[in-house]
Design an enzyme around this catalytic site. Structure first.
Site, PDB file in Angstrom:
ATOM      1  CE  LYS A  59      -4.093   1.918   2.692  1.00  0.00           C
ATOM      2  NZ  LYS A  59      -4.871   1.628   3.780  1.00  0.00           N
ATOM      3  CB  SER A 134      -8.086   3.550   2.482  1.00  0.00           C
ATOM      4  OG  SER A 134      -7.185   3.062   3.435  1.00  0.00           O
ATOM      5  CB  SER A 158      -8.369   0.395   5.315  1.00  0.00           C
ATOM      6  OG  SER A 158      -9.284   1.774   5.099  1.00  0.00           O
TER       7      SER A 158
HETATM    8  N1  GLN Z   1     -13.341   3.591   5.929  1.00  0.00           N
HETATM    9  C1  GLN Z   1     -12.859   4.288   7.171  1.00  0.00           C
HETATM   10  C2  GLN Z   1     -12.635   5.604   7.109  1.00  0.00           C
HETATM   11  O1  GLN Z   1     -12.689   6.219   6.032  1.00  0.00           O
HETATM   12  C3  GLN Z   1     -11.574   3.382   7.442  1.00  0.00           C
HETATM   13  C4  GLN Z   1     -10.211   3.962   6.862  1.00  0.00           C
HETATM   14  C5  GLN Z   1      -9.045   3.045   7.337  1.00  0.00           C
HETATM   15  O2  GLN Z   1      -9.176   2.182   7.728  1.00  0.00           O
HETATM   16  N2  GLN Z   1      -7.777   3.452   6.897  1.00  0.00           N
HETATM   17  O3  GLN Z   1     -11.866   6.068   7.947  1.00  0.00           O
END
Ligand code: GLN
Length: 462
Positions: A59, A134, A158
């Site tokens: 990532k 994400s 994410s």
């Molecule tokens: N979807 C969640 C957010 O928008 C989690 C993001 C993440 O785990 N980095 O914050």
């Protein structure tokens, strides 16, 4: 040897060991596939053509020395980190190399991949659908066989959510299991690095490789995870041990994870998976997590507060670029977090959210007195259409309702493919006690071995 890129990590290691496959063939096969598929999937933001070991995707907010790192943001467009994250050094010492950096929502903020400044990654099961976020590019890279496995980060879901939406395995380790050093901080009290893989056995092995402190993350336990499984994660589906182990397991099902908002087709798939665990000998018990409905609200105060502190370094003074380079979602969260932490509102927002976090943790403590793992859906729906929620942030935030409570509590969570609804993959979430990845992985692996979901692949020929 045919179909090199569909092998799991454990199968790839075995083929290399038995000399059925060379590292050159392995890298050539993956690089060809990346070149063929990336123009349509947009999973990689950078491709390393010199990967010579086991090719793994990272990532693009985890530092790999001398490889560009954008964090999905224009603000870091030309940044090249001069050092490796702890997890990267650990993987390199296991004979892993890095075939590229994967697309993500800007600074890991999002649930669909659409907050990337470089355009969204696409779901390989249907190119008009989101891959989740994400860690969108990492999940897509594994689902489309463009890497042996990938690393993502999970702050509120994410790793688990894109794994669920793309039909692969994703493990969020316990908070403190894996060093965060070298991962761009989003919300430091929640962030964890973890694997996205083609099987649960692979997730177990990668966790062994990446866990343990490196001296630069004071929240990280020094000792790495070492599995108790004698088979080191390589069960045979016929093993009687599988059966025996689930007979000792109590599986908790929280009714709060099956309420309003859960798609009825997804619910059916999840209920079937739970029934399967029961058929395998597990005892299914009902548990209560009464503060679940407050988790998203508490998370969006705590997370945004930490985001506003962590992103304050991009002030346009040190790194040249101006803050107007931030995308809308980053700006929204910086403003929300700065507001929540301001002196007149701190107690009303941040302190209250911190109290709610404690209540949610207590819910889990009580539930785990009655069971060993808690299971339910990862996501209330399957992958939705690109563009479908991007102008409605609150609806987007609610899609994380089942992953966020585990994040606030710091416990491990696994997403395992468990079926399809409307032709798109569904993931079963298995949550465990803090630092008890062993039980979570065992339940996931036993389930995986008696089903064939992991062998289903998206059709990428057209
Ligand atoms: N979807 C969640 C957010 O928008 C989690 C993001 C993440 O785990 N980095 O914050």
């Amino acid at each position: 040897m045919t179909d090199i890129t569909s092998l799991t990590l454990t199968q790839t290691l075995a083929a290399l060991k038995d000399k059925k496959l060379s590292k050159e063939e392995l890298n050539k096969a993956y690089l060809e596939r990346i070149k063929k598929l990336n123009p349509s999937l947009n999973a990689f933001l950078f491709v390393n053509e010199d990967s010579g070991e086991i090719p793994v995707a990272i990532k693009d907010l985890i530092s790999v020395k001398d490889m560009p790192m954008t964090c999905g943001s224009k603000i870091l467009e030309n940044y090249i980190p001069p050092y490796n994250a702890t997890v990267i050094d650990r993987l390199a010492s296991q004979g892993v190399s890095f075939c590229g950096k994967t697309n993500l929502d800007e600074f890991a903020m999002g649930s669909s991949g659409e907050n990337s400044a470089y355009g969204p990654a696409k779901n390989p099961w249907n190119l008009v659908k989101v891959p989740g976020g994400s860690s969108s590019g990492s999940a897509v890279a594994v689902a489309a066989d463009m890497a042996v496995f990938a690393l993502g980060t999970d702050t509120g879901g994410s790793i688990r959510q894109p794994a669920s939406l793309c039909g692969v395995v994703g493990l969020k380790p316990s908070y403190g299991r894996v060093s965060r050093y070298g991962a761009q901080a989003m919300a430091s009290s929640l962030d964890q690095i973890g694997p996205i893989t083609k099987s649960v056995a692979d997730a177990r092995l990668v966790l062994e490789w990446i866990s343990g402190g490196g001296g630069h993350d004071s929240n990280c336990h020094a000792k790495p995870f070492v599995t108790l499984s004698e088979t080191k994660g390589i069960y045979s589906s016929a093993s009687p041990q599988n059966d025996r182990m689930l007979k000792e397991i109590k599986v908790g099902v929280p009714k709060e994870y099956f309420g309003k908002g859960l798609d009825s087709e997804v619910e059916k798939v999840i209920r079937d998976a739970i029934k399967k665990l029961g058929d395998l000998g597990a005892e299914i018990v009902e548990v209560a997590l009464p503060h679940t409905e407050y988790a998203v609200a508490a998370y969006y105060i705590i997370m945004a507060s930490e985001v506003s502190a962590n992103l304050a370094r991009y002030d346009g003074i040190r790194f040249g670029k101006n803050r107007d380079q931030f995308g809308d979602e980053a700006k929204r969260r910086i403003m929300l977090g700065t507001f929540s932490l301001s002196s007149g509102y701190y107690d009303a927002y941040f302190t209250k959210a911190a109290r709610v976090r404690t209540l949610i943790k207590k819910d889990f403590d009580i539930a785990f007195e009655k069971c060993d793992v808690i299971v339910g859906p990862v996501s209330p729906t399957v992958a939705w259409n690109l563009g479908g929620k991007i102008n409605d942030p609150l609806t987007m935030y609610l899609s994380d309702a089942y992953t966020i409570p585990g994040s606030l509590t710091g416990i491990p969570g696994l997403s395992v493919p468990c079926g399809f609804a409307d032709g798109m993959p569904v993931g079963l979430q298995i949550l465990g006690k803090h630092m008890d990845e062993e039980t979570v992985l065992n339940v996931g692996e036993i389930y995986e071995n008696v089903t064939d979901w992991k062998d289903k692949k998206p059709n990428m020929s057209s």
